[in-house]
Design a protein around this motif. Structure first.
Motif, PDB file in Angstrom:
ATOM      1  N   LYS A  70     -16.679  21.060  -4.710  1.00  0.00           N
ATOM      2  CA  LYS A  70     -16.450  20.136  -3.681  1.00  0.00           C
ATOM      3  C   LYS A  70     -16.513  18.708  -4.308  1.00  0.00           C
ATOM      4  O   LYS A  70     -15.654  17.941  -4.075  1.00  0.00           O
ATOM      5  CB  LYS A  70     -17.784  20.213  -2.738  1.00  0.00           C
ATOM      6  N   GLU A  71     -17.450  18.458  -5.140  1.00  0.00           N
ATOM      7  CA  GLU A  71     -17.473  17.163  -5.756  1.00  0.00           C
ATOM      8  C   GLU A  71     -16.349  16.957  -6.750  1.00  0.00           C
ATOM      9  O   GLU A  71     -15.687  15.775  -6.542  1.00  0.00           O
ATOM     10  CB  GLU A  71     -18.426  17.188  -6.816  1.00  0.00           C
ATOM     11  N   GLU A  74     -13.312  16.210  -4.236  1.00  0.00           N
ATOM     12  CA  GLU A  74     -13.335  14.942  -3.568  1.00  0.00           C
ATOM     13  C   GLU A  74     -12.853  13.790  -4.797  1.00  0.00           C
ATOM     14  O   GLU A  74     -12.338  12.586  -4.247  1.00  0.00           O
ATOM     15  CB  GLU A  74     -14.915  14.700  -3.136  1.00  0.00           C
ATOM     16  N   ASN A  75     -13.567  13.895  -6.158  1.00  0.00           N
ATOM     17  CA  ASN A  75     -12.934  13.088  -6.942  1.00  0.00           C
ATOM     18  C   ASN A  75     -11.388  13.054  -7.318  1.00  0.00           C
ATOM     19  O   ASN A  75     -10.734  12.000  -7.194  1.00  0.00           O
ATOM     20  CB  ASN A  75     -13.576  13.528  -8.071  1.00  0.00           C
ATOM     21  N   GLN A  77      -8.928  13.942  -4.655  1.00  0.00           N
ATOM     22  CA  GLN A  77      -8.593  13.347  -3.529  1.00  0.00           C
ATOM     23  C   GLN A  77      -8.817  11.617  -3.471  1.00  0.00           C
ATOM     24  O   GLN A  77      -7.769  11.131  -3.258  1.00  0.00           O
ATOM     25  CB  GLN A  77      -9.355  13.962  -2.254  1.00  0.00           C
ATOM     26  N   ASN A  78     -10.020  11.344  -4.008  1.00  0.00           N
ATOM     27  CA  ASN A  78     -10.167   9.886  -4.189  1.00  0.00           C
ATOM     28  C   ASN A  78      -9.039   9.156  -5.059  1.00  0.00           C
ATOM     29  O   ASN A  78      -8.977   8.286  -4.578  1.00  0.00           O
ATOM     30  CB  ASN A  78     -11.562   9.578  -4.409  1.00  0.00           C
ATOM     31  N   GLY A  79      -8.905   9.853  -6.210  1.00  0.00           N
ATOM     32  CA  GLY A  79      -8.131   9.467  -6.965  1.00  0.00           C
ATOM     33  C   GLY A  79      -6.696   9.181  -6.677  1.00  0.00           C
ATOM     34  O   GLY A  79      -6.033   8.449  -6.937  1.00  0.00           O
ATOM     35  N   LYS A  81      -5.792   9.162  -3.451  1.00  0.00           N
ATOM     36  CA  LYS A  81      -5.918   7.768  -2.442  1.00  0.00           C
ATOM     37  C   LYS A  81      -5.896   6.475  -3.013  1.00  0.00           C
ATOM     38  O   LYS A  81      -5.013   5.525  -2.848  1.00  0.00           O
ATOM     39  CB  LYS A  81      -7.116   7.955  -1.763  1.00  0.00           C
ATOM     40  N   ASP A  82      -6.562   6.296  -4.211  1.00  0.00           N
ATOM     41  CA  ASP A  82      -6.567   5.146  -5.105  1.00  0.00           C
ATOM     42  C   ASP A  82      -5.216   4.567  -5.587  1.00  0.00           C
ATOM     43  O   ASP A  82      -4.735   3.660  -5.507  1.00  0.00           O
ATOM     44  CB  ASP A  82      -7.568   5.162  -6.261  1.00  0.00           C
ATOM     45  N   SER A  84      -2.025   5.893  -4.156  1.00  0.00           N
ATOM     46  CA  SER A  84      -1.374   5.535  -3.332  1.00  0.00           C
ATOM     47  C   SER A  84      -1.631   4.262  -2.545  1.00  0.00           C
ATOM     48  O   SER A  84      -0.591   3.644  -2.133  1.00  0.00           O
ATOM     49  CB  SER A  84      -1.480   6.667  -2.078  1.00  0.00           C
ATOM     50  N   GLU A  85      -2.927   3.664  -2.773  1.00  0.00           N
ATOM     51  CA  GLU A  85      -3.306   2.393  -2.239  1.00  0.00           C
ATOM     52  C   GLU A  85      -2.879   1.210  -3.569  1.00  0.00           C
ATOM     53  O   GLU A  85      -3.061   0.137  -3.049  1.00  0.00           O
ATOM     54  CB  GLU A  85      -4.628   2.374  -1.716  1.00  0.00           C
ATOM     55  N   LYS A  87      -4.371   0.780  -6.166  1.00  0.00           N
ATOM     56  CA  LYS A  87      -5.686   0.259  -6.752  1.00  0.00           C
ATOM     57  C   LYS A  87      -5.856   0.760  -8.372  1.00  0.00           C
ATOM     58  O   LYS A  87      -6.518  -0.154  -9.011  1.00  0.00           O
ATOM     59  CB  LYS A  87      -7.064   1.094  -5.953  1.00  0.00           C
TER      60      LYS A  87
END
Length: 96
Positions: A70-71, A74-75, A77-79, A81-82, A84-85, A87
């Motif tokens: 899971k961790e 999530e890492n 997925q967060n990467g 997302k960053d 795509s935004e 960041k």
């Protein structure tokens, strides 16, 4: 681990009729554009003989660990997302 061919699912959803197709003389049914974007389906059959086709996407066994961790998932997925935004950006190969 569960044997996927013996899984039982309960469907509490509404389905709308989308088309009527004919099964050919070799017992084949084409669904073509109804399954656009998927090349595999899991087939379920109930006691009334009704069939449910559920599109599935398979992943290589070597990548299964990511979905079980899971961790790590999530890492990733967060990467994504960053990225795509805007960041973070792709690193310059020369800088590595």
């Amino acid at each position: 681990m569960t044997d996927l061919h013996n899984d039982i699912i309960k469907i509490n959803d509404e389905f709308a009729e989308v088309d009527t197709r004919t099964i050919d003389n070799r017992n084949r049914l084409t669904i073509g554009e109804l399954a656009l974007g998927f090349n595999r389906v899991r087939i379920y059959k109930n006691q009334l003989g009704e069939l449910l086709l559920k599109p599935v996407i398979e992943i290589p066994a070597s990548e299964l660990w990511l979905y079980k961790n899971k961790e790590a998932l999530e890492n990733v997925q967060n990467g994504l997302k960053d990225i795509s935004e805007g960041k973070i950006s792709r690193p310059d190969i020369d800088m590595l």
